[in-house]
Design an enzyme around this catalytic site. Structure first.
Site, PDB file in Angstrom:
ATOM      1  N   CYS A  95       0.857  -1.190   0.000  1.00 43.97           N
ATOM      2  CA  CYS A  95       0.000   0.000   0.000  1.00 43.97           C
ATOM      3  C   CYS A  95       0.893   1.240   0.000  1.00 43.97           C
ATOM      4  O   CYS A  95       2.095   1.150   0.249  1.00 43.97           O
ATOM      5  CB  CYS A  95      -0.954   0.006   1.199  1.00 43.97           C
ATOM      6  SG  CYS A  95      -0.152   0.241   2.802  1.00 43.97           S
ATOM      7  N   PRO A  96       0.351   2.433  -0.268  1.00 41.12           N
ATOM      8  CA  PRO A  96       1.195   3.622  -0.386  1.00 41.12           C
ATOM      9  C   PRO A  96       2.057   3.918   0.830  1.00 41.12           C
ATOM     10  O   PRO A  96       3.208   4.293   0.696  1.00 41.12           O
ATOM     11  CB  PRO A  96       0.176   4.748  -0.638  1.00 41.12           C
ATOM     12  CG  PRO A  96      -0.955   4.068  -1.297  1.00 41.12           C
ATOM     13  CD  PRO A  96      -1.039   2.711  -0.668  1.00 41.12           C
TER      14      PRO A  96
END
Length: 457
Positions: free
Chosen positions: A14-15
């Site tokens: 995920c970011p």
């Protein structure tokens, strides 16, 4: 009928690499065990790759799952059946994702070439993924710098400013080695997401030049995109004999990328971006009364809207980016509002247990731990089960929390850690009022969601 003797490999990322990465991995492992499918999941979180896939793992795998919102190198999986989704899909429907992977067919060469072309086309519109890749690499510098500065302030602000003291050294390391690299790293890895490794040096140069004139994170974002797309198209346009192709990534692209990007930053972009950043800083530091409340409402609602998704990350990136410019109010509102949803849902299960299943009441306990640690994703199980009641409720609670934090003039110097960093000296201003804002938002969330929910049969 369960799948037997099948093996999958997966990558989750995920970011920010803090919560969704590991939640997706856990969901895939649990679903695979239920289906009697062997799976190995490589997590690419904020501390790098863990449980890394080997060549043998990939060779033996029947299919590949990539659940990621940040850039993942797919060249390792050429020739393998592959399913690629956002990280949230793996959390919501891991079982369905495994079924899709097991029924996927290995792509032929024509299909692979077409997919590569489509991916390159998508790069022209994938601005959010590029931005979040930059933010994900920036966050460790922000966290390390902020906490080291906060520790130095525990010795006293005057001591931290006195050269030669241990507190001064900590403050210097946090400011220079942490916050000092935030903006260049942001620019570097936005460019990396667009143009791969040849984009790193031009992107970092753009971020450094932006930071040197006070253009801050806005300058780094513009410079990172400029550098990334410049290098991407230079790589596409420049054609050399095969014997000289090796010079492009190590000599030609970095030289032209840094040179051209630097000239554009210095002569065209730096001054207007610095003026915009100065105006933004002045506006934010001058906020009071209704204006501060409105900004807090907006940031708070954004944090709760998708609980770690694109809107949440946009608000978080706004708060963290301003830390390098010594604007700390929005960060305080963002963290408080991000803690409120899971805390409010935990309280809701305590106040009205008949409105929740036994599984939801157990999930509430876990949500409490996640909430105090500023992991908004703890609210996802509740929102996934009942989105039309839960999401509006947590948005109302978080909006109130963000508004109160801004109205109280709270300022937070670190970008993460939740309640665990608050006792550190001088990390947060108006600590009592800050905790009150979180408490009020938590109670409002619990009351609203319980008002909307019916009793379980």
């Amino acid at each position: 009928m369960p799948h037997v003797s099948k093996k999958l490999v997966a990558v989750t990322s995920c970011p920010t690499g803090i919560a969704h990465t590991y939640m997706a991995a856990e969901a895939l492992q649990k679903a695979a065990a239920e289906k009697n499918v062997e799976i190995k999941v490589e997590t690419r979180g904020s501390i790098g790759a863990e449980n890394a896939l080997t060549d043998d793992d990939i060779r033996q795998a029947d299919a590949v799952i990539i659940a990621a919102d940040a850039k993942v190198d797919k060249s390792r999986f050429v020739g393998k059946p592959l399913v690629e989704v956002g990280v949230s899909e793996a959390i919501k429907d891991a079982a369905g994702l495994i079924d899709r992977a097991l029924s996927a067919k290995a792509p032929d060469l024509v299909t692979q070439v077409q997919e590569i072309k489509e991916e390159r086309k998508a790069q022209a519109t994938g601005w959010y993924k590029h931005l979040m890749t930059g933010v994900s690499y920036m966050i460790p510098f922000t966290v390390a710098g902020g906490i080291l500065i906060a520790i130095s302030f525990m010795f006293g602000i005057e001591t931290a400013a006195t050269e030669g003291t241990f507190a001064y050294v900590l403050n210097y390391i946090g400011g220079q080695a942490g916050f000092g690299f935030m903006v260049p790293i942001l620019g570097a890895f936005i460019a990396y997401s667009i143009a791969d490794r040849p984009g790193i040096a031009p992107g970092m140069a753009a971020g450094f030049l932006a930071n040197s004139v006070g253009a801050g994170f806005l300058g780094a974002i513009v410079g990172g995109f400029l550098a990334g797309y410049l290098v991407y198209y230079l790589n596409k346009w420049i054609r050399l004999p095969r014997t000289l192709e090796g010079m492009k990534p190590v000599l030609i692209l970095p030289l032209l990328g840094v040179g051209i990007t630097g000239l554009i930053m210095v002569y065209v972009l730096n001054k207007p971006m610095a003026a915009i950043m100065t105006g933004l800083q002045n506006w934010l530091t001058g906020l009071s009364g209704g204006s501060a409340v409105v900004l807090g409402l907006i940031l708070g609602a954004m944090m709760a809207f998708d609980m770690g998704g694109p809107v949440n990350k946009a608000a978080y990136a706004f708060g963290t980016g301003l830390l390098a410019s010594q604007v700390y109010g929005p960060m305080a509102a963002v963290m408080a509002a991000g803690m409120t949803p899971p805390l409010g849902l935990f309280l809701a299960t305590l106040l009205a247990p008949k409105k929740y299943t036994a599984e939801e009441r157990e999930a509430g306990k876990a949500a409490a731990v996640l909430g105090i640690s500023f992991i908004t994703e703890g609210a996802i199980p509740f929102a996934a089960a009942d989105p039309f009641r839960v999401i509006p409720s947590i948005m109302i609670g978080s909006a109130v929390t963000g508004a109160l934090s801004m109205a109280f003039g709270c300022e937070l110097m670190v970008p993460h850690g939740g309640i665990w960093v608050l006792p550190m000296g001088n990390v947060i201003t108006h600590l009592g009022l800050y905790l009150l804002a979180i408490l009020v938002g938590t109670v409002i969330t619990a009351l609203v969601v319980n008002l909307l929910k019916p009793n379980k049969e």
